[in-house]
Design a protein around this motif. Structure first.
Motif, PDB file in Angstrom:
ATOM      1  N   PHE A 193       0.848  -1.187   0.000  1.00 56.99           N
ATOM      2  CA  PHE A 193       0.000   0.000   0.000  1.00 56.99           C
ATOM      3  C   PHE A 193       0.884   1.236   0.000  1.00 56.99           C
ATOM      4  O   PHE A 193       1.791   1.369   0.816  1.00 56.99           O
ATOM      5  CB  PHE A 193      -0.925   0.013   1.223  1.00 56.99           C
ATOM      6  N   GLY A 194       0.611   2.131  -0.927  1.00 65.31           N
ATOM      7  CA  GLY A 194       1.420   3.334  -1.051  1.00 65.31           C
ATOM      8  C   GLY A 194       2.623   3.172  -1.952  1.00 65.31           C
ATOM      9  O   GLY A 194       3.425   4.107  -2.087  1.00 65.31           O
ATOM     10  N   ALA A 195       2.765   2.000  -2.595  1.00 65.05           N
ATOM     11  CA  ALA A 195       3.921   1.779  -3.475  1.00 65.05           C
ATOM     12  C   ALA A 195       3.866   2.713  -4.679  1.00 65.05           C
ATOM     13  O   ALA A 195       2.802   3.016  -5.209  1.00 65.05           O
ATOM     14  CB  ALA A 195       3.945   0.328  -3.945  1.00 65.05           C
ATOM     15  N   ARG A 196       5.027   3.166  -5.103  1.00 68.04           N
ATOM     16  CA  ARG A 196       5.141   4.036  -6.262  1.00 68.04           C
ATOM     17  C   ARG A 196       6.338   3.600  -7.101  1.00 68.04           C
ATOM     18  O   ARG A 196       7.230   2.919  -6.618  1.00 68.04           O
ATOM     19  CB  ARG A 196       5.373   5.499  -5.833  1.00 68.04           C
ATOM     20  N   GLY A 197       6.339   3.981  -8.352  1.00 63.91           N
ATOM     21  CA  GLY A 197       7.547   3.881  -9.157  1.00 63.91           C
ATOM     22  C   GLY A 197       7.788   2.573  -9.867  1.00 63.91           C
ATOM     23  O   GLY A 197       8.920   2.300 -10.287  1.00 63.91           O
ATOM     24  N   ALA A 198       6.752   1.736 -10.052  1.00 64.29           N
ATOM     25  CA  ALA A 198       6.965   0.460 -10.729  1.00 64.29           C
ATOM     26  C   ALA A 198       7.478   0.659 -12.149  1.00 64.29           C
ATOM     27  O   ALA A 198       8.431  -0.005 -12.585  1.00 64.29           O
ATOM     28  CB  ALA A 198       5.680  -0.361 -10.731  1.00 64.29           C
ATOM     29  N   ALA A 199       6.847   1.573 -12.893  1.00 62.38           N
ATOM     30  CA  ALA A 199       7.238   1.782 -14.292  1.00 62.38           C
ATOM     31  C   ALA A 199       8.682   2.270 -14.392  1.00 62.38           C
ATOM     32  O   ALA A 199       9.451   1.793 -15.232  1.00 62.38           O
ATOM     33  CB  ALA A 199       6.289   2.773 -14.961  1.00 62.38           C
ATOM     34  N   HIS A 225      -1.754  -6.034  -5.351  1.00 63.23           N
ATOM     35  CA  HIS A 225      -2.775  -6.400  -4.371  1.00 63.23           C
ATOM     36  C   HIS A 225      -4.103  -6.450  -5.119  1.00 63.23           C
ATOM     37  O   HIS A 225      -4.626  -5.419  -5.546  1.00 63.23           O
ATOM     38  CB  HIS A 225      -2.817  -5.363  -3.251  1.00 63.23           C
ATOM     39  N   VAL A 226      -4.635  -7.651  -5.298  1.00 61.43           N
ATOM     40  CA  VAL A 226      -5.818  -7.850  -6.140  1.00 61.43           C
ATOM     41  C   VAL A 226      -6.921  -8.515  -5.330  1.00 61.43           C
ATOM     42  O   VAL A 226      -6.737  -9.620  -4.807  1.00 61.43           O
ATOM     43  CB  VAL A 226      -5.488  -8.719  -7.368  1.00 61.43           C
ATOM     44  N   LEU A 238     -14.424  -7.162   1.210  1.00 60.04           N
ATOM     45  CA  LEU A 238     -13.366  -8.137   1.475  1.00 60.04           C
ATOM     46  C   LEU A 238     -12.030  -7.465   1.783  1.00 60.04           C
ATOM     47  O   LEU A 238     -11.255  -7.954   2.613  1.00 60.04           O
ATOM     48  CB  LEU A 238     -13.196  -9.066   0.267  1.00 60.04           C
ATOM     49  N   ALA A 239     -11.761  -6.354   1.103  1.00 55.97           N
ATOM     50  CA  ALA A 239     -10.456  -5.694   1.233  1.00 55.97           C
ATOM     51  C   ALA A 239     -10.372  -4.753   2.427  1.00 55.97           C
ATOM     52  O   ALA A 239      -9.273  -4.364   2.835  1.00 55.97           O
ATOM     53  CB  ALA A 239     -10.141  -4.920  -0.044  1.00 55.97           C
ATOM     54  N   ALA A 240     -11.510  -4.374   2.976  1.00 54.72           N
ATOM     55  CA  ALA A 240     -11.529  -3.369   4.047  1.00 54.72           C
ATOM     56  C   ALA A 240     -10.661  -3.724   5.253  1.00 54.72           C
ATOM     57  O   ALA A 240      -9.995  -2.848   5.813  1.00 54.72           O
ATOM     58  CB  ALA A 240     -12.965  -3.095   4.477  1.00 54.72           C
ATOM     59  N   PRO A 241     -10.631  -4.982   5.723  1.00 54.25           N
ATOM     60  CA  PRO A 241      -9.783  -5.282   6.891  1.00 54.25           C
ATOM     61  C   PRO A 241      -8.308  -4.953   6.674  1.00 54.25           C
ATOM     62  O   PRO A 241      -7.640  -4.429   7.578  1.00 54.25           O
ATOM     63  CB  PRO A 241      -9.999  -6.784   7.093  1.00 54.25           C
ATOM     64  N   ALA A 277      -8.605   5.424   2.189  1.00 50.99           N
ATOM     65  CA  ALA A 277      -8.905   4.055   1.780  1.00 50.99           C
ATOM     66  C   ALA A 277      -9.175   3.984   0.284  1.00 50.99           C
ATOM     67  O   ALA A 277      -8.682   3.084  -0.412  1.00 50.99           O
ATOM     68  CB  ALA A 277     -10.096   3.514   2.562  1.00 50.99           C
ATOM     69  N   GLU A 278      -9.944   4.923  -0.218  1.00 51.56           N
ATOM     70  CA  GLU A 278     -10.239   4.942  -1.649  1.00 51.56           C
ATOM     71  C   GLU A 278      -8.969   5.129  -2.469  1.00 51.56           C
ATOM     72  O   GLU A 278      -8.820   4.552  -3.555  1.00 51.56           O
ATOM     73  CB  GLU A 278     -11.249   6.052  -1.971  1.00 51.56           C
ATOM     74  N   ALA A 279      -8.046   5.938  -1.956  1.00 51.37           N
ATOM     75  CA  ALA A 279      -6.777   6.143  -2.655  1.00 51.37           C
ATOM     76  C   ALA A 279      -5.974   4.842  -2.719  1.00 51.37           C
ATOM     77  O   ALA A 279      -5.363   4.522  -3.749  1.00 51.37           O
ATOM     78  CB  ALA A 279      -5.964   7.237  -1.967  1.00 51.37           C
ATOM     79  N   LEU A 280      -5.989   4.081  -1.618  1.00 49.19           N
ATOM     80  CA  LEU A 280      -5.279   2.800  -1.617  1.00 49.19           C
ATOM     81  C   LEU A 280      -5.948   1.811  -2.561  1.00 49.19           C
ATOM     82  O   LEU A 280      -5.268   1.064  -3.289  1.00 49.19           O
ATOM     83  CB  LEU A 280      -5.227   2.226  -0.197  1.00 49.19           C
TER      84      LEU A 280
END
Length: 334
Positions: A193-199, A225-226, A238-241, A277-280
């Motif tokens: 969560f919060g990862a950046r810079g893959a490309a 994270h899918v 499902l993802a909220a926790p 949460a929506e941003a994540l």
């Protein structure tokens, strides 16, 4: 969807509040059985310590159990945090796995300790600035390639077996450059969560790649994270926790067991917490089939990854598997 890439799973053995940690470990084997039958390429397990929410603390031990209940899927670590372990011990552990499960073993290695400083010290934490030399030692033990008069020249990692496929793991340009320099395949941890810079990292990896003994051309994987639900609302439920834990909503901590979806739904979230949460959710692939397909297409197009690894912290094993099944169905439909 984007042209088919190989799909794999990264398993964390997430622990639900009130449930025994042993159940999470048993659940990991069930996910592995499914992944093997479903034709996925790899099943990797993570390394985390002193965490009430993740039961995957000993990758090599868990992989030995996973190998026994699977037949064809590659099994590996995502990853072994090398500063926590002597390189010779890692080499011996994964050579043993290679003897048990020939031509099926991956060894993903990472730099981060995956725990708090005190636990890292208890594990044998070495300074981060020694990571590069520790990688060199590990490769030397695995390949038996120490030069003459090297202090480890006469040490042999036992048992003899075909070495595992070594992957460099990371979430930065620095890790991508090291993978390229050593001629190793590279896996980018976009699932944080919060990862950046893959490309940017994968671009650097390809541009800097030097062929090595294991690989003649660059090969990259991205982990996302899918959570693919029946629809967007179900997926968020499902993802909220996991998001609740990541943001500390209601006092939830990153080292605590995950609340149930019902508990997360009953929690009062502030407007700011909902916005975060929506941003994540938006960074990863959380939603119904249409939303997940669109986000994975975007991620693969942005990165040009050769493989895609799926992961999530859904504690209900049946729901976790069904989420992955929906993604496989998306890729099968094309």
């Amino acid at each position: 969807m984007t042209d088919r890439v190989a799909l794999s799973v990264l398993e964390l053995a997430p622990v639900e509040r009130g449930a025994p940690e042993a159940a999470a470990v048993a659940g990991a084997r069930e996910v592995a059985r499914w992944a093997d039958r479903a034709g996925l390429r790899r099943f990797w397990v993570a390394e985390h310590h002193n965490s009430g929410g993740i039961a995957s603390s000993a990758p090599a031990v868990l992989l030995a159990a996973v190998g026994a209940v699977t037949e064809r899927i590659r099994i590996g670590s995502g990853g072994v945090m090398l500063p926590n372990h002597p390189p010779l011990v890692v080499a011996e552990s994964f050579r043993t796995l290679g003897a048990l499960y020939p031509d099926r073993v991956d060894l993903g290695i990472g730099r981060a300790p995956g725990t708090d400083p005190a636990t890292a010290e208890a594990l044998r934490r070495v300074p981060v600035d020694r990571f590069d030399s520790e990688v060199d030692d590990l490769l030397g033990f695995l390949r038996g390639t120490f030069p003459s008069e090297h202090r480890y020249e006469h040490i042999r990692a036992v048992p003899e077996s075909r070495p595992p496929q070594v992957w460099m793991l990371g979430s930065s340009v620095q890790s991508a450059q090291l993978a390229a320099l050593l001629g190793l395949p590279y896996a980018f941890a976009h699932h944080f969560f919060g990862a950046r810079g893959a490309a940017a990292a994968l671009k650097t990896y390809r541009e800097s790649f030097r062929p090595g003994p294991a690989l003649s051309r660059p090969h990259a994987m991205v982990t996302a994270h899918v959570v693919c639900g029946e629809d967007d609302e179900h997926a968020r439920w499902l993802a909220a926790p996991a998001v609740m834990s990541a943001l500390g909503v209601g006092g939830a901590g990153r080292t605590d067991p995950f609340p149930t979806p019902k508990e997360a739904a009953a929690q009062e979230w502030s407007d700011e917490e909902r916005r975060k949460a929506e941003a994540l959710f938006a960074e990863q692939a959380v939603g119904g089939a249409e939303r997940v397909a669109r986000r994975l297409d975007e991620l693969l197009e942005e990165t040009g990854a050769d493989e895609l690894m799926l992961t999530n912290n859904v504690t209900d094993v049946d729901e976790r598997i069904r989420s992955y099944e929906r993604v496989v169905e998306l890729f099968d439909r094309g």
